[in-house]
Design an enzyme around this catalytic site. Structure first.
Site, PDB file in Angstrom:
ATOM      1  CE  LYS A 159     -16.913 -26.103 -21.034  1.00  0.00           C
ATOM      2  NZ  LYS A 159     -15.688 -25.592 -20.380  1.00  0.00           N
ATOM      3  CD  GLU A 164     -25.982 -28.542 -18.750  1.00  0.00           C
ATOM      4  OE1 GLU A 164     -26.742 -28.985 -19.624  1.00  0.00           O
ATOM      5  OE2 GLU A 164     -24.763 -28.820 -18.685  1.00  0.00           O
ATOM      6  CB  SER A 193      -8.626 -26.903 -21.752  1.00  0.00           C
ATOM      7  OG  SER A 193      -8.437 -26.322 -20.476  1.00  0.00           O
TER       8      SER A 193
HETATM    9  C1  PLP Z   1     -15.152 -26.107 -19.264  1.00  0.00           C
HETATM   10  C2  PLP Z   1     -13.688 -26.081 -19.258  1.00  0.00           C
HETATM   11  C3  PLP Z   1     -12.931 -27.169 -18.766  1.00  0.00           C
HETATM   12  C4  PLP Z   1     -13.552 -28.375 -18.131  1.00  0.00           C
HETATM   13  O1  PLP Z   1     -14.386 -29.134 -18.942  1.00  0.00           O
HETATM   14  P1  PLP Z   1     -13.958 -30.559 -19.533  1.00  0.00           P
HETATM   15  O2  PLP Z   1     -15.235 -31.102 -20.080  1.00  0.00           O
HETATM   16  O3  PLP Z   1     -13.420 -31.364 -18.405  1.00  0.00           O
HETATM   17  O4  PLP Z   1     -12.951 -30.315 -20.565  1.00  0.00           O
HETATM   18  C5  PLP Z   1     -11.552 -27.108 -18.858  1.00  0.00           C
HETATM   19  N1  PLP Z   1     -10.929 -26.026 -19.371  1.00  0.00           N
HETATM   20  C6  PLP Z   1     -11.617 -24.956 -19.829  1.00  0.00           C
HETATM   21  C7  PLP Z   1     -10.850 -23.796 -20.373  1.00  0.00           C
HETATM   22  C8  PLP Z   1     -13.009 -24.948 -19.800  1.00  0.00           C
HETATM   23  O5  PLP Z   1     -13.682 -23.879 -20.250  1.00  0.00           O
END
Ligand code: PLP
Length: 393
Positions: free
Chosen positions: A89, A111, A377
């Site tokens: 993010k 938000e 992610s």
């Molecule tokens: C917020 C988050 C997501 C989901 O958000 P996307 O916009 O779909 O990427 C996925 N993995 C993690 C670790 C997150 O913090």
């Protein structure tokens, strides 16, 4: 360029800007300026510097040998979990705050649902010395106490949204209201590839560094920039958008998005939008969303707070509609098992969002020489409580 955005802000039939008249000037200012700013050499230089020295990019592309052995394919993990603040993010919040500065804004609002985007926003506001307000549903504030305190430590003001269900949708409404009342000095940082045009395109652009790096790293590792599969979890879709970006026009690369099935798509507790959703308007764009017959948004459910979103971004709706990407889903239990499996086989405890992506490996029809990149992610530190409560390890 079948899959990219058109000049009106649409991916096929999805996207656009469905906003109240009073937000029009804010969104129009962004729309008219974002491309010339983010494509300028001077912006790119500062963005790249911060990604390198602050976020810690490039993140490694790791060949997971024991998993590769198990699934009989070459499994690579793109280590977004090693980014500063623990997830992808931050790539987007850095990009947006640099844009906000160039638009002459002094204040930032955002938000947040689970708090991850709030923390990433609070982080870059501290870095840039900008005032920051994050709106969060009161119920979410109670459920995500550590993230609320992280934001406060970073100097951000967290404001409780007390209307409706007191969750993400209500926080979004409050942030929109704030923006309408402060159109000139404030930029609104949206955390995924959702919202009115130009947000989905802008956020995808900032996250595209993920696939840019994958291409370079695969070239170095195997002499070919193109994998056979790219797999990523989809909440709003920003990490998937970044991981897919430079592969979308190369149709021999299989793109796999993984949504949260929660307790199962046949139950009322799910967040699998492509399986359950229909076309509608959510957070300012036309996309697929989970809704009742009379168009009320259905409250989504997933064990993973980051995938607990009732829609997907318009880019993904289009990739689904055109069948360019395949959308699978994983239940809470499948994801938790995959999280434990990754911990045990590679020594990496993933975020539960990312564990959803890992969970579809057994569902793909893989050959031994297939190259599979899974976008990891985020890291699991924030989810320790959930792992403990689940308990089966
Ligand atoms: C917020 C988050 C997501 C989901 O958000 P996307 O916009 O779909 O990427 C996925 N993995 C993690 C670790 C997150 O913090």
């Amino acid at each position: 360029m079948k899959y990219t955005i058109d000049k009106n802000g649409y991916y096929g039939k999805f996207g656009g800007a469905f906003i109240p008249e009073m937000l029009h000037p804010n969104v129009e200012e962004l729309r008219l300026n974002y491309l010339s700013i983010i494509e300028s050499a001077e912006f790119k230089k500062e963005f790249d510097q911060l990604l390198k020295n602050y976020v810690g990019r490039p993140t490694p592309l790791f060949l997971a040998e024991r998993l590769s052995e198990k699934y009989q394919a070459k499994i690579y993990l793109k280590r977004e979990d090693l980014c500063h603040t623990g997830a992808h993010k931050i790539n987007n919040t850095i990009g947006q705050i640099l844009l906000a500065k160039r638009l002459g804004k002094q204040k930032i609002i955002a938000e947040t649902g689970a708090g991850q985007h709030g923390v990433a926003t609070a982080t870059v506001c501290a870095l840039m010395g900008m005032e920051c307000i994050v709106y969060m549903g009161q119920l979410d504030m109670e459920r995500q106490r550590p993230n609320v305190e992280r934001m406060r430590i970073l100097g951000t003001k967290v404001v409780a949204a007390t209307s409706g269900n007191m969750t993400l949708k209500d926080a979004t409404n409050e942030a929109m209201r704030h923006w309408i009342n402060h159109p000139t000095d404030t930029h609104y940082i949206i955390g995924s590839v959702v919202g009115p045009h130009p947000y989905p395109d802008m956020v995808a652009h900032f996250q595209s560094v993920i696939s840019e790096e994958i291409k370079n790293q695969l070239t170095e590792a195997i002499g070919n920039p193109y994998p056979d599969y790219v797999v990523a979890c989809v909440g709003g879709g920003s990490n998937a958008a970044g991981a897919f970006y430079y592969f979308i026009e190369h149709e021999h690369v299989n793109l796999v998005g993984v949504e949260a099935a929660g307790k199962g798509i046949g139950t009322s507790e799910s967040a699998a939008t492509t399986a359950l959703g229909r076309i509608g308007i959510l957070h300012g764009s036309k996309s697929l969303l989970m809704q009742t017959d009379d168009g009320q948004v259905i409250e989504p459910y997933s064990i993973s707070a980051g995938l607990d979103y009732p829609g997907i971004g318009p880019m993904h709706a289009h990739l689904f509609d055109t069948q360019r990407a395949q959308f699978l889903n994983a239940t809470d239990d499948e994801a938790m098992n995959a999280g434990i499996e990754l911990s045990r086989t590679e020594g990496i405890i993933p975020a539960i969002e990312s564990a959803h992506a890992m969970a579809v490996l057994p569902k793909l029809d893989l050959n031994t020489d297939d190259v599979v990149v899974v976008n990891l992610s985020g890291r699991g530190d924030k989810d320790l409580e959930t792992y403990i409560k689940w308990g089966r390890y």
